[in-house]
Structure formats: C-alpha cells, structure tokens
Design a protein around this motif. Structure first.
Motif, PDB file in Angstrom:
ATOM      1  N   THR A 107       0.855  -1.182   0.000  1.00 53.79           N
ATOM      2  CA  THR A 107       0.000   0.000   0.000  1.00 53.79           C
ATOM      3  C   THR A 107       0.893   1.234   0.000  1.00 53.79           C
ATOM      4  N   SER A 108       0.283   2.410  -0.024  1.00 53.29           N
ATOM      5  CA  SER A 108       1.052   3.660   0.010  1.00 53.29           C
ATOM      6  C   SER A 108       1.343   4.103   1.443  1.00 53.29           C
ATOM      7  N   ASP A 109       0.888   3.341   2.428  1.00 43.58           N
ATOM      8  CA  ASP A 109       1.114   3.693   3.830  1.00 43.58           C
ATOM      9  C   ASP A 109       2.516   3.314   4.286  1.00 43.58           C
ATOM     10  N   ASP A 110       2.978   3.982   5.335  1.00 40.88           N
ATOM     11  CA  ASP A 110       4.159   3.524   6.055  1.00 40.88           C
ATOM     12  C   ASP A 110       3.871   2.095   6.507  1.00 40.88           C
ATOM     13  N   VAL A 111       4.857   1.214   6.432  1.00 44.62           N
ATOM     14  CA  VAL A 111       4.637  -0.189   6.789  1.00 44.62           C
ATOM     15  C   VAL A 111       4.179  -0.334   8.244  1.00 44.62           C
ATOM     16  N   ILE A 112       4.607   0.590   9.108  1.00 45.93           N
ATOM     17  CA  ILE A 112       4.181   0.533  10.509  1.00 45.93           C
ATOM     18  C   ILE A 112       2.681   0.789  10.617  1.00 45.93           C
ATOM     19  N   VAL A 113       2.196   1.760   9.846  1.00 44.98           N
ATOM     20  CA  VAL A 113       0.769   2.072   9.833  1.00 44.98           C
ATOM     21  C   VAL A 113      -0.013   0.925   9.196  1.00 44.98           C
ATOM     22  N   ALA A 114       0.510   0.414   8.081  1.00 39.52           N
ATOM     23  CA  ALA A 114      -0.153  -0.694   7.385  1.00 39.52           C
ATOM     24  C   ALA A 114      -0.236  -1.929   8.268  1.00 39.52           C
ATOM     25  N   ASN A 115       0.817  -2.173   9.034  1.00 44.22           N
ATOM     26  CA  ASN A 115       0.818  -3.333   9.928  1.00 44.22           C
ATOM     27  C   ASN A 115      -0.230  -3.177  11.019  1.00 44.22           C
TER      28      ASN A 115
END
Length: 500
Positions: A247-255
C-alpha cells in the motif's frame, strides 16, 4: 450467536463486578499485569492433553506454537516431521485468512470426494515456469521443480491436511490482510507472486482484505473443518510484524491496520461461534515493554518469550499434562531474552537473582549463561556451565546454540565442538536459522571476526532469501572472509522473499 452486543445496565454492572480482570492494575500493586510482561487472563472453555491430536495452521507464529507443543510432548498432526523430507514446516505457512481458507478448501474437496489426490488437484496449485518446471503458488518460499516432484509435494500436503478433519484441537493464527489473487486460477495464493511468475504478472492482483472478507474466510474455514468433526478451536492474531507493504502507507501504519482488522475478526468469531477460544498472544507481545522480546529483525518474536506465552496457555488448557520445568521459569526466560537482546546489564542482574536454576532447566539458559561468561572473559565458568547441558537435549528455543562452538573452542573443549556440529547436522531444518541468527547477533555485538566464523558454516544451498544473502555477504566481508562472501553473493534465486 452466543450473546447480543446490547445488554442492560444491571447485567453489564454485574458482569464487571464478577470479572476479576475488569481493570488494569496500577504500578506497584499485585494487580499489575502489564509489567514486567503483559499477561492477559485466559478464559478456557475446553481442555486438552498429550493424547489430543492438535493441528496448527497459520503464519510463522503458528510454526513457533507448533514447535513449542512438540517440545512438550504433544501430538501435532500438522507437523511435517516424520512425514517426508521433501517439505519443511515453514513451507506450510499461511499468512492471510484467504490463503488459510484456500488450502483447507482444496483438501476438503479431495477428502469428501474420494480421499485420493489426482494430477488435476495438483495442477490447480501450480504455475508452469518452463517446459519442465513448475512452482507451487500455495506453498511458502519453494523452488521450481518438475511435475513429478510437485505431485509428491502435494501428496505430502494432503496427507497432513486430511488429519485436520479428524483432529481434536485446531490452533489458527491470522497474520496479514495484504493478499494476492490469481485471476487465472481464481484463487488467493500464499504470498507475493514469485519472480518466475512475473512473466504473466497481469494475472496477479494485490488486495487488502477488508473486515467482512476476513470474517467470511475464517468462518467458512471453520465450517469446512467441522463438516464431519467437532474439534475445539483456539484462535489468535499473530504479533509478527508485516515485513513490507504494497500500500502507500508507512509499513508501521499498514501493519497496525492489518492487525486491528484481524483482531476484530477473531473477537467477533469467538462471540459468534461455539467451541472457539481466543488466546491473547498478540496482546502479550504488543503490550510488553521489553526490547528483548523481539528478534533483531524487529518483526519476529523471540522464541523464549513465545515459550512463556505458551506455557501459560498450556498451564490453563492442559492442567493434567502441564508441569513447569522450573520454579524460576519466568526469570530464566527473561534472562535468555536479555542475553538475546544483548542487554548484558539486565542479564547479569537476572542471572544473579536466579541462583540455583533447579531441575529440568531448558538448554537455552545454559547457552545464554555461557555467552554471558564469554562476554565477560570468564573462560572457566563458560566451559563449566556448558558442561551441565547435554547437547542431545538442546531445545528449539536455543537460538544462540552455534555460539557454543566458539565458546568450546575458546575453552579448548574439542568434544563439545564436535557435539554441537553433529547436532546442527542432524537438525538441518533448524541449522540455517540458528547460524544466521547467531552470526547476526555477533555482528550487532561488534564481534565481526567471530560472526564471520559462524556465517562461514552456512552452506550455499541453505540460503534461499535475498535479504539473508545480502546480510551474510556483509558479515563475511566484515570478518575478512571475502572468498566465502563471493560464493554466497553468486547464489541465484528462483523465488522472491515473502512479505511476512
């Protein structure tokens, strides 16, 4: 549905009154369950024992659960061990609710039809990469093989999954919502499409599963499992962090979004269906404020902390079979975690407080103690404490076991060096992970030459990940082993790393 979400004030007040864990205890009180580690209450609706047939399915966290249960003598019918040397346990990892459902549905169709796998069944799972080679899109991190081998792989997979429909207890861990869909086969695949499949990349679509799809996949999977049997089910959300997001999110946010969706799904499924318990491994990991519970990759949970989580599950769900290996159980694992995290000040403090560790102490305690003595330059104590631990009884949580080779050499114990090497050879499935972890541990600790020695024990055919290849090359070069670094750097991969 077992109960409604809307209840009267009187019932809500009474529920809170009799719930001993309705509040978070304050610091400095006996009710504090957040420190030093977070231990939410467990609410078992069933029990099991060492005669129960247990099937574990899900992400890599599920593999750790399975290893713990096996190490404690439970019957895990989901294990690849003693089935075939063609497939390792990690190949069966399923990270999303969709991929879990796909594998169960595939096996259920065969089981209900005639319990006999056919070539057509196998071909549903394969992508043809050349005239003679195929890759199984529903297995984790596997290489292209000929059709006969792919057929044998699938026979092993089916022989394992058919036991899912006759087992006593099922443990399901949900890992991710980031999934991949193959439009040609109309099936969700295990993970990111492998490099060989990208010549037909337009057939693959990324999908971030929403709550309803995840819920439907989980409920449908449970219905398939229970079609002709009624096993008890334990459901949890894996705390293992998303490695990479599409996704276009930071991986921390996506997680966090991914885990929040899956945690909501597990909670609702437990409310809606009978005979299903949630056990809060996710909460224990995410709410424990200790760096030592995480491996250096900051994605995976350290095995000793998983053992602490599972010991609590075992103590509640299998009281007849459970016996703590030591009265110092928690402190021993806190000590092991501290050494693994290279927090030597904390490790020394805990080690002193343990005193006599008692009987039946896990081998990782002795390994960690020897490592601590080694770091302090105490050769005699390091050798002495290793002598108390039988190499043949090394536990699966003993992630620093290759360091025993360095310490034994340092102490002049040739027999111990031979013993550890033999153990690594016999336990080939664990060898790469142990060597890689130990080499990385030494590298992060500044022991570059020693790190290269351990990395040099890795065989080229064991390296199957680009990230692992790069890390090993870096360690070998830093430790002055440029020839071995060159050999590792020339490895060509047939598949790309997974994203979980």
């Amino acid at each position: 549905m077992k109960y409604s979400n809307r209840i009267s004030y009187s019932l809500a007040a009474e529920t809170a009154k009799i719930n001993r864990e309705s509040r978070v205890g304050s610091r400095g009180t006996d009710a504090n369950r957040m420190e030093p580690a977070c231990w939410p209450g467990l609410r078992p609706s069933f029990t099991f024992n060492k005669e129960s047939k247990i099937f574990v399915i899900g992400s890599c966290f599920a593999t750790n659960i399975e290893k713990y249960l096996q190490s404690r003598g439970y019957i895990c019918v989901s294990s690849c061990e003693n089935r075939s040397n063609l497939i390792s346990t990690g190949c069966l990892n399923k990270y999303t609710p969709a991929s879990i459902w796909e594998e169960i549905a595939w096996a259920r169709e065969i089981y209900d039809r005639d319990d006999s796998i056919t070539l057509e069944d196998v071909q549903k799972c394969l992508f043809q990469v050349s005239d003679e080679l195929y890759i199984d899109l529903h297995l984790h991190a596997v290489e292209p093989v000929d059709l006969a081998t792919a057929f044998e792989w699938r026979k092993v997979v089916y022989s394992i999954y058919r036991d899912l429909f006759t087992c006593d207890v099922v443990v399901i861990t949900l890992g991710l919502i980031e999934s991949w869909y193959d439009e040609r086969s109309e099936r969700y695949i295990c993970e990111t499409p492998p490099r060989q499949a990208l010549r037909e990349k337009e057939r693959f679509f990324f999908e971030q599963l929403d709550y309803q799809k995840c819920y439907n996949f989980v409920v449908s999977a449970i219905e398939l499992i229970r079609k002709t049997n009624s096993p008890r089910i334990m459901l949890t959300t894996s705390p293992v962090v998303l490695q990479r997001t599409f996704t276009s999110d930071d991986v921390i946010v996506a997680n966090m979004f991914s885990k929040s969706v899956l945690r909501a799904v597990t909670g609702q499924v437990v409310k809606d269906l009978d005979g299903i318990d949630y056990f809060p491994s996710y909460e224990s990991v995410m709410l424990t404020r200790q760096n030592s519970i995480w491996k250096d990759d900051m994605m995976h949970v350290a095995e000793p902390f998983i053992a602490q989580i599972m010991s609590r599950v075992e103590g509640i769900y299998a009281p007849e079979s459970f016996s703590k290996v030591s009265d110092n159980f928690d402190r021993i694992h806190d000590f092991v975690n501290a050494v693994s995290a290279r927090d030597f000040s904390l490790a020394r403090s805990i080690f002193t407080s343990i005193g006599d560790p008692g009987l039946e102490v896990p081998s990782d305690y002795y390994t960690s103690a020897a490592v601590l003595y080694w770091c302090d330059g105490d050769r005699n104590s390091a050798a002495s404490i290793l002598a108390k631990s039988n190499v043949g009884e090394l536990s699966y949580t003993d992630v620093l076991v290759p360091l025993r080779i360095l310490i034994a050499r340092w102490a002049g114990d040739k027999d111990l060096v031979i013993g550890v090497r033999s153990w690594l050879k016999v336990n080939d499935g664990l060898t790469f992970k142990r060597l890689f972890h130990a080499a990385s541990w030494l590298s992060y600790n500044g022991n570059k030459r020693e790190a290269a020695v351990i990395a040099g024990l890795v065989r080229p055919q064991q390296v199957r990940r680009l990230s692992a290849q790069r890390r090993l090359v870096s360690i070998l070069q830093a430790g002055g082993k440029s020839d071995q670094a060159k050999i590792i750097s020339e490895i060509k991969f047939d598949s790309v790393p997974a994203v979980a």
